[in-house]
Write an enzyme that holds these catalytic residues in place. Sequence first.
Site, PDB file in Angstrom:
ATOM      1  N   SER A  41     -21.532   1.241  -2.224  1.00  0.00           N
ATOM      2  CA  SER A  41     -22.634   1.007  -1.289  1.00  0.00           C
ATOM      3  C   SER A  41     -23.725   2.021  -1.622  1.00  0.00           C
ATOM      4  O   SER A  41     -24.005   2.938  -0.876  1.00  0.00           O
ATOM      5  CB  SER A  41     -22.158   1.155   0.156  1.00  0.00           C
ATOM      6  OG  SER A  41     -21.735   2.469   0.434  1.00  0.00           O
ATOM      7  N   HIS A 150     -15.984  -1.776   0.930  1.00  0.00           N
ATOM      8  CA  HIS A 150     -14.814  -1.106   0.349  1.00  0.00           C
ATOM      9  C   HIS A 150     -13.515  -1.862   0.580  1.00  0.00           C
ATOM     10  O   HIS A 150     -12.446  -1.408   0.200  1.00  0.00           O
ATOM     11  CB  HIS A 150     -14.665   0.308   0.915  1.00  0.00           C
ATOM     12  CG  HIS A 150     -15.785   1.219   0.525  1.00  0.00           C
ATOM     13  ND1 HIS A 150     -15.984   2.452   1.097  1.00  0.00           N
ATOM     14  CD2 HIS A 150     -16.773   1.084  -0.400  1.00  0.00           C
ATOM     15  CE1 HIS A 150     -17.047   3.035   0.555  1.00  0.00           C
ATOM     16  NE2 HIS A 150     -17.547   2.222  -0.348  1.00  0.00           N
ATOM     17  N   GLN A 158     -18.065   0.363   7.437  1.00  0.00           N
ATOM     18  CA  GLN A 158     -17.395   0.649   6.167  1.00  0.00           C
ATOM     19  C   GLN A 158     -16.228   1.638   6.292  1.00  0.00           C
ATOM     20  O   GLN A 158     -15.220   1.495   5.608  1.00  0.00           O
ATOM     21  CB  GLN A 158     -18.450   1.216   5.209  1.00  0.00           C
ATOM     22  CG  GLN A 158     -17.967   1.615   3.837  1.00  0.00           C
ATOM     23  CD  GLN A 158     -19.135   2.089   2.965  1.00  0.00           C
ATOM     24  OE1 GLN A 158     -19.908   1.288   2.465  1.00  0.00           O
ATOM     25  NE2 GLN A 158     -19.262   3.395   2.802  1.00  0.00           N
ATOM     26  N   GLU A 159     -16.385   2.645   7.145  1.00  0.00           N
ATOM     27  CA  GLU A 159     -15.369   3.704   7.186  1.00  0.00           C
ATOM     28  C   GLU A 159     -15.055   4.116   8.615  1.00  0.00           C
ATOM     29  O   GLU A 159     -15.964   4.385   9.405  1.00  0.00           O
ATOM     30  CB  GLU A 159     -15.873   4.944   6.422  1.00  0.00           C
ATOM     31  CG  GLU A 159     -16.197   4.633   4.983  1.00  0.00           C
ATOM     32  CD  GLU A 159     -16.882   5.790   4.249  1.00  0.00           C
ATOM     33  OE1 GLU A 159     -16.797   6.940   4.716  1.00  0.00           O
ATOM     34  OE2 GLU A 159     -17.510   5.511   3.215  1.00  0.00           O
ATOM     35  N   GLU A 202     -11.045   3.572  -0.850  1.00  0.00           N
ATOM     36  CA  GLU A 202     -10.911   5.003  -0.547  1.00  0.00           C
ATOM     37  C   GLU A 202      -9.559   5.346   0.064  1.00  0.00           C
ATOM     38  O   GLU A 202      -9.390   6.400   0.678  1.00  0.00           O
ATOM     39  CB  GLU A 202     -12.069   5.441   0.366  1.00  0.00           C
ATOM     40  CG  GLU A 202     -13.416   5.273  -0.326  1.00  0.00           C
ATOM     41  CD  GLU A 202     -14.577   5.863   0.448  1.00  0.00           C
ATOM     42  OE1 GLU A 202     -14.395   6.281   1.611  1.00  0.00           O
ATOM     43  OE2 GLU A 202     -15.685   5.918  -0.124  1.00  0.00           O
ATOM     44  N   ASP A 237     -18.552   5.760   9.269  1.00  0.00           N
ATOM     45  CA  ASP A 237     -19.720   5.551   8.402  1.00  0.00           C
ATOM     46  C   ASP A 237     -20.030   4.065   8.467  1.00  0.00           C
ATOM     47  O   ASP A 237     -19.298   3.246   7.910  1.00  0.00           O
ATOM     48  CB  ASP A 237     -19.420   5.982   6.956  1.00  0.00           C
ATOM     49  CG  ASP A 237     -20.614   5.739   6.030  1.00  0.00           C
ATOM     50  OD1 ASP A 237     -21.689   5.319   6.537  1.00  0.00           O
ATOM     51  OD2 ASP A 237     -20.484   5.960   4.811  1.00  0.00           O
ATOM     52  N   GLU A 280     -22.292   8.058  10.642  1.00  0.00           N
ATOM     53  CA  GLU A 280     -23.136   8.125   9.439  1.00  0.00           C
ATOM     54  C   GLU A 280     -23.854   6.789   9.253  1.00  0.00           C
ATOM     55  O   GLU A 280     -23.283   5.730   9.507  1.00  0.00           O
ATOM     56  CB  GLU A 280     -22.203   8.406   8.248  1.00  0.00           C
ATOM     57  CG  GLU A 280     -22.863   8.523   6.899  1.00  0.00           C
ATOM     58  CD  GLU A 280     -21.810   8.833   5.818  1.00  0.00           C
ATOM     59  OE1 GLU A 280     -20.793   9.495   6.126  1.00  0.00           O
ATOM     60  OE2 GLU A 280     -22.000   8.395   4.675  1.00  0.00           O
ATOM     61  N   ASP A 307     -26.917   9.432   4.901  1.00  0.00           N
ATOM     62  CA  ASP A 307     -26.411   9.285   3.524  1.00  0.00           C
ATOM     63  C   ASP A 307     -27.408   8.431   2.738  1.00  0.00           C
ATOM     64  O   ASP A 307     -28.323   8.959   2.088  1.00  0.00           O
ATOM     65  CB  ASP A 307     -25.012   8.655   3.564  1.00  0.00           C
ATOM     66  CG  ASP A 307     -24.493   8.250   2.197  1.00  0.00           C
ATOM     67  OD1 ASP A 307     -25.052   8.684   1.183  1.00  0.00           O
ATOM     68  OD2 ASP A 307     -23.504   7.474   2.121  1.00  0.00           O
ATOM     69  N   LYS A 332     -24.118  14.114  -1.943  1.00  0.00           N
ATOM     70  CA  LYS A 332     -23.431  13.558  -3.110  1.00  0.00           C
ATOM     71  C   LYS A 332     -24.277  13.943  -4.321  1.00  0.00           C
ATOM     72  O   LYS A 332     -25.410  13.460  -4.462  1.00  0.00           O
ATOM     73  CB  LYS A 332     -23.381  12.032  -3.020  1.00  0.00           C
ATOM     74  CG  LYS A 332     -22.504  11.466  -1.892  1.00  0.00           C
ATOM     75  CD  LYS A 332     -22.836   9.998  -1.673  1.00  0.00           C
ATOM     76  CE  LYS A 332     -21.841   9.294  -0.785  1.00  0.00           C
ATOM     77  NZ  LYS A 332     -22.343   7.961  -0.358  1.00  0.00           N
ATOM     78  N   HIS A 360     -17.306  12.612  -1.655  1.00  0.00           N
ATOM     79  CA  HIS A 360     -16.877  11.853  -2.840  1.00  0.00           C
ATOM     80  C   HIS A 360     -17.659  10.542  -2.909  1.00  0.00           C
ATOM     81  O   HIS A 360     -18.512  10.291  -2.054  1.00  0.00           O
ATOM     82  CB  HIS A 360     -15.373  11.557  -2.718  1.00  0.00           C
ATOM     83  CG  HIS A 360     -15.046  10.609  -1.597  1.00  0.00           C
ATOM     84  ND1 HIS A 360     -13.908   9.849  -1.536  1.00  0.00           N
ATOM     85  CD2 HIS A 360     -15.749  10.274  -0.471  1.00  0.00           C
ATOM     86  CE1 HIS A 360     -13.909   9.107  -0.454  1.00  0.00           C
ATOM     87  NE2 HIS A 360     -15.006   9.348   0.213  1.00  0.00           N
ATOM     88  N   ARG A 361     -17.352   9.680  -3.880  1.00  0.00           N
ATOM     89  CA  ARG A 361     -17.854   8.312  -3.917  1.00  0.00           C
ATOM     90  C   ARG A 361     -16.652   7.369  -3.843  1.00  0.00           C
ATOM     91  O   ARG A 361     -15.516   7.778  -4.084  1.00  0.00           O
ATOM     92  CB  ARG A 361     -18.629   8.024  -5.226  1.00  0.00           C
ATOM     93  CG  ARG A 361     -19.832   8.886  -5.491  1.00  0.00           C
ATOM     94  CD  ARG A 361     -20.850   8.902  -4.366  1.00  0.00           C
ATOM     95  NE  ARG A 361     -21.386   7.618  -3.977  1.00  0.00           N
ATOM     96  CZ  ARG A 361     -22.650   7.221  -4.179  1.00  0.00           C
ATOM     97  NH1 ARG A 361     -23.489   8.029  -4.792  1.00  0.00           N
ATOM     98  NH2 ARG A 361     -23.086   6.049  -3.736  1.00  0.00           N
ATOM     99  N   SER A 362     -16.911   6.091  -3.595  1.00  0.00           N
ATOM    100  CA  SER A 362     -15.782   5.162  -3.517  1.00  0.00           C
ATOM    101  C   SER A 362     -15.140   4.944  -4.890  1.00  0.00           C
ATOM    102  O   SER A 362     -13.951   4.665  -4.996  1.00  0.00           O
ATOM    103  CB  SER A 362     -16.220   3.844  -2.894  1.00  0.00           C
ATOM    104  OG  SER A 362     -17.337   3.323  -3.571  1.00  0.00           O
ATOM    105  N   LYS A 383     -15.854  14.966   2.839  1.00  0.00           N
ATOM    106  CA  LYS A 383     -15.390  13.600   3.026  1.00  0.00           C
ATOM    107  C   LYS A 383     -14.777  13.146   1.711  1.00  0.00           C
ATOM    108  O   LYS A 383     -15.460  13.099   0.703  1.00  0.00           O
ATOM    109  CB  LYS A 383     -16.630  12.765   3.387  1.00  0.00           C
ATOM    110  CG  LYS A 383     -16.361  11.407   3.937  1.00  0.00           C
ATOM    111  CD  LYS A 383     -17.638  10.740   4.433  1.00  0.00           C
ATOM    112  CE  LYS A 383     -18.165   9.745   3.432  1.00  0.00           C
ATOM    113  NZ  LYS A 383     -18.961   8.653   4.010  1.00  0.00           N
TER     114      LYS A 383
END
Length: 414
Positions: A41, A150, A158-159, A202, A237, A280, A307, A332, A360-362, A383
Site C-alpha cells: 500500500s 495485505h 489494513q491492520e 505481515e 492502520d 494510522e 504514513d 519508513k 517495516h514494510r509488508s 511496527k
Amino acid sequence: MKIKSVFAREIIDSRGNPTIEVDIKTESGGFGRASSPSGASRGLHEAVELRDGGPRFHGKGVLKAVENVNKIIGPAIYDMEASPQEDVDQMMIELDGTKNKEKLGGNAVVAVSMANLKAAASTRKMALYDFMGGEKLPIPLLNIINGGKHAGNGLSIQEFMVIPAKTECFSDGLRAACEIYKTLNEKLVKKYGRTSRNVGDEGGFAPPMSRSSEALDAISESIEECGYSRIVGIGMDAAASSFYRESDGKYFMDGNYLERGQLIDYYGGLLEQYPIYSIEDPLFEEDFEGFAEFTEKFGNKIQVVGDDLVVTNAERVQKAVEMKAMNALLLKVNQIGTVTEARKAAQIATDAGMQVVVSHRSGETEDTFISDLAVGMGATQIKSGAPARGERTAKYNRLLRIEEKLGKHYSQVW
Ligand code: PGA
Ligand code: ZN
C-alpha cells in the site's frame, strides 16, 4: 574509515519478489549489509522503486537497480569516509538529481544508505544502535489481524494491532503480544473455522471477516482473556487510500460508501467501544484538511499517525506540523530513500512534539536494520507485524538481544 568496496546483488523478499541487497566494506575491516523492503500500500509520493519490467520475475526484477549501485553509486562513493552518513547520502542525492530518486531507484539508494551506516558502526566495532547513541527500547505495535491490501478477506482496514504499552519492559510486552496472538488464534478457529489460521503478508491472521467490529471484538476479548486489559491497547492502520474512491470522494467501509465526515464519526464510534490507542492513515493520502479535523477531534485521546500522508518526506511532515494534521510520524526509510532524509523528517516531527514510529514494510527481508534504527534514533515505537513469519520475528528478536545489553529501559507513551 574509507569505503573500499560496494557490491549489490538481487535477492528475494517475503513475497517472493526480487529486491536489492548491498554489501559495503571499509578499509579498516568494517562491513555492512542491508536490503530494501517493499510496500504493497505504497504512498503516491514515495521514492520510486526501480523495476526491470519484461518477463523475468513478472517484471519485478531489480537488475537495473543492482547495476546502478555497482556501476554508478559504488564508484562515486569509493574512497569516501563512511561517516558522516550525511556526506554519503548527499552524494547519492546529487548523483540521482530527481525529487523521487527515479533515476537511480529509491530501492538502490536506500540499500546503500543503510549498508553504509552499518559499515560505519562495524568499523568502530560497535553495534548499530549503540553507534547511534540509543538507550531505550521502543514499544512494539504488532499487527495480528490483516485486512486491506495485505489479505484476501473483506476487511477494509489494513491492520489491527496490539500495543503492549504499559508492560514493565519490551520483552514482557512481546510476551503479552504472543499470548494474545495464540488466544486469538484459538478464538478465530472456533468462530470462523480453520481457514482463519491463514496469515496475511505481515503475519497477522486473515479470517473471513468483513466488518471492523468483528476484528476489534476478537482482539479485545483476547486481550481480556489473557489478563492484559489495563496494559495492552489496540492500534489500527486504516491505510484509507486503499478504500477511497476518487470519482466521488467516498470511502468503502463495512459494506457502505461513506463521506469523509461519516467516516470520521464511524471512527469516533469505535473509539468509544474499544480500547484504541492509535490510528494510522484514517483518511486518504492527500487529505491534510481531513487529517487536521480528525486530529482536532481525537488527537488528545489517541495517537494519530501519518504514513501515506507524509511518506517520511520532510516537506510533507512540515506541512502536517503546520496544519496539525497528525501527532505521530510513521518512519519508513525506503519511502524517502536515505537515512539522512528520514532522520530530518523525524527531527521536524519530534521538534513539534510528535511521536515517531519506525516501521517495516509488508514486503520485508531478514534485515534487522529497523530494530537498531528505532533504538538508535530514540523512536518510542516500532511496527513490525505479527510475532510470526521469520522476516517479522527477526526484528523483534533483535530487540530482545538489544534489551539484554541495554537493560529493561522501555519507552513510555500512554
Ligand atoms: P506497506 O504497508 O508496507 O504495504 O506499504 C505498511 C503500512 O501501510 O504501514
Ligand atoms: Zn500505514
